[in-house]
Write a protein that holds these residues in place. Structure first.
Motif, short mmCIF file in Angstrom:
data_model
loop_
_atom_site.label_atom_id
_atom_site.label_comp_id
_atom_site.label_asym_id
_atom_site.label_seq_id
_atom_site.Cartn_x
_atom_site.Cartn_y
_atom_site.Cartn_z
N LEU A 28 0.88 -1.27 -0.09
CA LEU A 28 -0.14 0.11 0.13
C LEU A 28 0.93 1.56 -0.06
O LEU A 28 0.58 2.11 -0.76
N ASN A 29 1.82 1.32 1.04
CA ASN A 29 2.87 2.73 0.93
C ASN A 29 3.38 2.76 -0.28
O ASN A 29 3.23 4.10 -0.96
N GLY A 30 3.79 1.98 -0.99
CA GLY A 30 4.41 2.00 -2.37
C GLY A 30 3.64 2.35 -3.47
O GLY A 30 3.83 3.53 -4.28
N ASN A 36 0.74 9.67 -5.44
CA ASN A 36 1.13 11.07 -5.06
C ASN A 36 1.95 11.78 -6.08
O ASN A 36 1.88 13.01 -6.02
N GLU A 37 3.10 10.82 -6.28
CA GLU A 37 4.24 11.30 -7.21
C GLU A 37 3.55 11.63 -8.57
O GLU A 37 3.96 12.88 -9.38
N LYS A 41 3.61 15.64 -9.97
CA LYS A 41 4.20 15.96 -11.47
C LYS A 41 3.12 16.49 -12.21
O LYS A 41 3.55 17.49 -12.71
N ALA A 42 1.98 16.05 -12.18
CA ALA A 42 0.72 16.52 -13.25
C ALA A 42 0.53 18.09 -12.87
O ALA A 42 0.64 19.08 -13.69
#
Length: 50
Positions: A28-30, A36-37, A41-42
């Motif tokens: 889950l964390n990964g 989120n990244e 980025k968007a």
């Protein structure tokens, strides 16, 4: 891979629904970091263009 859907707009706020598929809670964390990244980025890509 997460499924990401645009689900609404209210003024300047956009809402997205993210559906996560995983077999082990330890993933889950990964996966959340990946999502989120991608949003971060968007955001900055669009910010540069405006």
């Amino acid at each position: 891979m997460p499924e990401i859907f645009f689900t609404g707009k209210n003024g300047g706020t956009n809402a997205f629904t993210v559906i996560l598929h995983f077999n082990d809670i330890n993933q889950l964390n990964g996966i959340l970091s990946l999502v989120n990244e991608a949003f971060d980025k968007a955001y900055w890509e669009l910010k540069k263009k405006s």
